[in-house]
Design a protein around this motif. Structure first.
Motif, PDB file in Angstrom:
ATOM      1  N   THR A 156      50.196  53.998  50.667  1.00 47.94           N
ATOM      2  CA  THR A 156      49.075  53.533  51.476  1.00 47.94           C
ATOM      3  C   THR A 156      48.222  52.548  50.682  1.00 47.94           C
ATOM      4  OG1 THR A 156      48.961  55.539  52.796  1.00 47.94           O
ATOM      5  CG2 THR A 156      46.936  54.257  52.616  1.00 47.94           C
ATOM      6  N   LEU A 157      47.875  51.421  51.330  1.00 48.21           N
ATOM      7  CA  LEU A 157      47.054  50.388  50.710  1.00 48.21           C
ATOM      8  C   LEU A 157      45.667  50.388  51.352  1.00 48.21           C
ATOM      9  CD1 LEU A 157      49.601  47.408  50.694  1.00 48.21           C
ATOM     10  CD2 LEU A 157      49.248  49.154  48.924  1.00 48.21           C
ATOM     11  N   ILE A 158      44.649  50.270  50.507  1.00 50.39           N
ATOM     12  CA  ILE A 158      43.274  50.121  50.989  1.00 50.39           C
ATOM     13  C   ILE A 158      42.744  48.815  50.409  1.00 50.39           C
ATOM     14  CG2 ILE A 158      40.962  51.120  51.061  1.00 50.39           C
ATOM     15  CD1 ILE A 158      42.342  53.855  50.562  1.00 50.39           C
ATOM     16  N   ILE A 159      42.534  47.843  51.290  1.00 49.74           N
ATOM     17  CA  ILE A 159      42.218  46.484  50.855  1.00 49.74           C
ATOM     18  C   ILE A 159      40.828  46.116  51.354  1.00 49.74           C
ATOM     19  CG2 ILE A 159      42.982  44.070  50.929  1.00 49.74           C
ATOM     20  CD1 ILE A 159      45.751  45.473  51.934  1.00 49.74           C
ATOM     21  N   TYR A 160      39.984  45.603  50.463  1.00 48.45           N
ATOM     22  CA  TYR A 160      38.643  45.186  50.867  1.00 48.45           C
ATOM     23  C   TYR A 160      38.507  43.670  50.751  1.00 48.45           C
ATOM     24  CZ  TYR A 160      37.859  45.654  45.774  1.00 48.45           C
ATOM     25  OH  TYR A 160      37.944  45.567  44.402  1.00 48.45           O
ATOM     26  N   ALA A 161      37.723  43.096  51.670  1.00 49.60           N
ATOM     27  CA  ALA A 161      37.643  41.644  51.784  1.00 49.60           C
ATOM     28  C   ALA A 161      36.805  41.011  50.690  1.00 49.60           C
ATOM     29  CB  ALA A 161      37.084  41.264  53.156  1.00 49.60           C
ATOM     30  N   SER A 162      35.740  41.671  50.261  1.00 48.18           N
ATOM     31  CA  SER A 162      34.855  41.114  49.233  1.00 48.18           C
ATOM     32  C   SER A 162      34.269  42.250  48.407  1.00 48.18           C
ATOM     33  CB  SER A 162      33.731  40.294  49.874  1.00 48.18           C
ATOM     34  OG  SER A 162      32.959  41.080  50.758  1.00 48.18           O
ATOM     35  N   ASP A 163      33.641  41.897  47.282  1.00 51.57           N
ATOM     36  CA  ASP A 163      33.163  42.902  46.344  1.00 51.57           C
ATOM     37  C   ASP A 163      32.147  43.864  46.940  1.00 51.57           C
ATOM     38  OD1 ASP A 163      34.771  41.885  44.359  1.00 51.57           O
ATOM     39  OD2 ASP A 163      33.222  40.545  43.553  1.00 51.57           O
ATOM     40  N   GLU A 164      31.401  43.431  47.955  1.00 47.95           N
ATOM     41  CA  GLU A 164      30.376  44.298  48.527  1.00 47.95           C
ATOM     42  C   GLU A 164      30.965  45.531  49.213  1.00 47.95           C
ATOM     43  OE1 GLU A 164      28.418  42.867  52.233  1.00 47.95           O
ATOM     44  OE2 GLU A 164      29.613  41.044  51.892  1.00 47.95           O
ATOM     45  N   VAL A 207      44.024  50.878  45.849  1.00 48.47           N
ATOM     46  CA  VAL A 207      42.826  50.169  46.298  1.00 48.47           C
ATOM     47  C   VAL A 207      42.798  48.799  45.638  1.00 48.47           C
ATOM     48  CG1 VAL A 207      40.312  50.208  46.411  1.00 48.47           C
ATOM     49  CG2 VAL A 207      41.595  52.357  46.542  1.00 48.47           C
ATOM     50  N   MET A 208      42.629  47.736  46.426  1.00 48.76           N
ATOM     51  CA  MET A 208      42.638  46.395  45.853  1.00 48.76           C
ATOM     52  C   MET A 208      41.777  45.440  46.676  1.00 48.76           C
ATOM     53  SD  MET A 208      46.363  44.915  47.110  1.00 48.76           S
ATOM     54  CE  MET A 208      47.253  46.340  46.526  1.00 48.76           C
ATOM     55  N   LYS A 209      41.347  44.377  46.028  1.00 48.94           N
ATOM     56  CA  LYS A 209      40.630  43.306  46.717  1.00 48.94           C
ATOM     57  C   LYS A 209      41.648  42.317  47.280  1.00 48.94           C
ATOM     58  CE  LYS A 209      37.110  39.733  45.968  1.00 48.94           C
ATOM     59  NZ  LYS A 209      36.198  39.107  44.980  1.00 48.94           N
ATOM     60  N   ASN A 210      41.391  41.813  48.466  1.00 45.87           N
ATOM     61  CA  ASN A 210      42.305  40.861  49.078  1.00 45.87           C
ATOM     62  C   ASN A 210      42.296  39.540  48.316  1.00 45.87           C
ATOM     63  OD1 ASN A 210      44.091  39.693  50.848  1.00 45.87           O
ATOM     64  ND2 ASN A 210      42.560  39.297  52.455  1.00 45.87           N
ATOM     65  N   ASP A 211      43.482  39.122  47.884  1.00 44.80           N
ATOM     66  CA  ASP A 211      43.600  37.850  47.156  1.00 44.80           C
ATOM     67  C   ASP A 211      44.126  36.740  48.050  1.00 44.80           C
ATOM     68  OD1 ASP A 211      46.190  38.630  47.572  1.00 44.80           O
ATOM     69  OD2 ASP A 211      46.760  38.688  45.450  1.00 44.80           O
ATOM     70  N   GLY A 212      44.067  37.005  49.362  1.00 47.22           N
ATOM     71  CA  GLY A 212      44.576  36.031  50.320  1.00 47.22           C
ATOM     72  C   GLY A 212      45.929  36.390  50.869  1.00 47.22           C
TER      73      GLY A 212
END
Length: 502
Positions: free
Chosen positions: A453-461, A479-484
């Motif tokens: 399972t991936l949990i991806i957030y759009a920005s640091d906030e 858990v990761m930040k979206n890199d595009g």
């Protein structure tokens, strides 16, 4: 304390026959090309009830009066007390219990005290002329009006949530069905079990009312005052009513409470009809309050011939004493379950919008109005949900109710199923909604081959919120930040993998 365990009805149905009454093109409320397997066909079920309970009168049922029965009789303590000391009690109790299936007591639970909140399933069936003449369903009909009512005598509050008849439910051995099939398959017992599981509440009482009861009680009261929000011109189905404040007789009340095609050009007819039905309930209760004891006693005695319920007169008296003085303008909350229409396999379904449904149930269990604000249909002026004095009055929450208000998150969460496991995304979305997250979309991912399972957030906030989602879903996800790489329509994206979907 449980009155007993629900007993199942029959063996799984694998084939059905005919079309059962849906009006949307070729849509049916059961898959085409299938027939009920005996001995659990509709006709066999009706014969079974007859053998258990004696010959059952065939009566025309509709659900508009169902909520009236439970609410009006409970609030009219003076009437109930007067009837308590008359010889009408035995007749009323016999009328109440006539036709109830033998397993209903096993499906219900007992209330601990007269002042404690409890739930009532309010149901009614509609019978067409054709069905009445050819006895197609052996006296068993669809429950086209379904209302779950929470009655709180201690705080003098009543909450009603209408459940659309086409709502998709998992009916166990009968598979995916529309909720209005439950009564036809297994009588009151299966109906109670199905709604109890759907709403995650224990149901204490069951009420079902005949169509004839609505017109009879309204006429007995001399009519009810209703502000009809828009002209109803539905000659092929119900009839005609002018817009505006007016006194409706019994037949006119039926028109107002049954019509849905009159709204086809302006909105969702089923949703608007459900709101009208709840308006009728309040109007009848108000008129009962204005009536003298003799009129109220006669109304309730006559009404008892049109209903089925497990309640007895003595129980009604007990509840009535606690509910006396309820104000329908401030103490009755109402709404319709949030659903979206979906066309699948030539069938129209109503599917619950998980996040909104979970929030509505949470509020109901806490003794609050189902919605935070009153909702009014802009095209018709019909009140879709009423909040009364919710938020300012004293409330009593269910013993298992939990509030999500203090943990509500800011980001919009989209949940996608990439596991290949049916229902995984809906389950995860429900879990997140209960924890206070704002789930805005549930659907399938671009692939069903995701392992983890991936949990991806759009920005640091939204990084901290992503971590909290991870903890809510077990804590072992990526858990990761979206890199595009990922296309996101929300602030956070959850993609369910097969390792975590079971």
């Amino acid at each position: 304390m449980s009155k007993g365990k629900h007993a199942g009805h029959g063996t799984p149905v694998t084939r059905y026959e005919d079309q059962w009454g849906q009006e949307q093109g070729n849509a049916q409320w059961m898959p085409s090309g299938m027939v009920p397997i005996n001995p659990y066909s509709r006709s066999s079920y009706a014969e079974g009830l007859a053998n258990k309970k004696g010959k059952r009168r065939r009566r025309k049922r509709i659900g508009i009066t169902i909520a009236l029965v439970i609410i009006a009789m409970l609030v009219c303590a003076g009437t109930a007390a007067a009837l308590y000391f008359t010889n009408q009690i035995k007749t009323i109790d016999e009328n109440f219990s006539q036709g109830l299936d033998a397993d209903i007591e096993d499906a219900l639970v007992e209330t601990n005290a007269p002042s404690d909140p409890f739930y009532v399933l309010l149901m009614g069936t509609d019978e067409s002329i054709e069905r009445s003449e050819d006895n197609t369903f052996g006296g068993i009909y669809r429950t086209d009006t379904i209302i779950l009512a929470r009655v709180d005598p201690g705080n003098k509050k009543v909450t009603m949530i209408s459940i659309p008849r086409d709502t998709q439910v998992d009916m166990g051995e009968y598979g995916l069905q529309k909720i209005n099939a439950a009564y036809a398959y297994g009588g009151a017992s299966l109906a109670v079990k199905t709604v109890s599981e759907l709403c995650d509440v224990d149901i204490a009482h069951f009420v079902l009312v005949d169509m004839d009861g609505l017109a009879a009680i309204v006429d007995n009261l001399g009519g009810i005052e209703v502000d009809v929000p828009m002209e109803i011109d539905d000659e092929d189905y119900t009839g005609h009513l002018d817009a505006g404040l007016q006194t409706l007789d019994g037949w006119q009340t039926l028109i107002f409470a049954r019509s849905r095609h009159a709204y086809d050009s302006v909105g969702d007819g089923d949703l608007l009809r459900a709101a009208n039905q709840r308006t009728v309930i309040s109007a009848i209760v108000d008129k009962l309050f204005q009536s003298d004891i003799i009129t109220m006693s006669t109304s309730i005695t006559n009404l008892s011939s049109f209903i089925q319920t497990d309640l007895t007169v003595s129980e009604i008296v007990e509840y009535a004493q606690a509910l006396k003085g309820i104000d329908t303008t401030t103490d009755v909350y109402s709404a319709t379950a949030p659903v979206e229409s979906v066309y699948e396999n030539n069938i129209w379904w109503c599917k619950l919008i998980t996040s909104e449904w979970e929030e509505m149930l949470s509020r109901m269990k806490q003794g609050l109005a189902p919605t935070e604000e009153q909702e009014v249909d802009s095209a018709t002026g019909i009140v879709l949900s009423s909040v009364g004095d919710s938020g300012t009055a004293s409330v009593t929450a269910d013993t298992n109710a939990t509030s999500t208000a203090s943990v509500t998150q800011d980001g919009n969460v989209v949940v996608k199923n990439g596991s290949g496991v049916s229902g995984a995304a809906s389950s995860a979305a429900s879990m997140l909604a209960k924890a206070g997250f704002n789930v805005t979309e549930v659907g399938d991912a671009d692939s069903d081959k995701y392992k983890s399972t991936l949990i991806i957030y759009a920005s640091d906030e939204f990084a901290d919120e992503a971590k909290t989602i991870n903890e809510t879903l077990g804590g072992s996800n990526t858990v990761m930040k979206n890199d595009g790489t990922y296309t996101m329509t929300g602030d956070l994206l959850v993609v369910l993998g097969s390792a975590d979907a079971s």
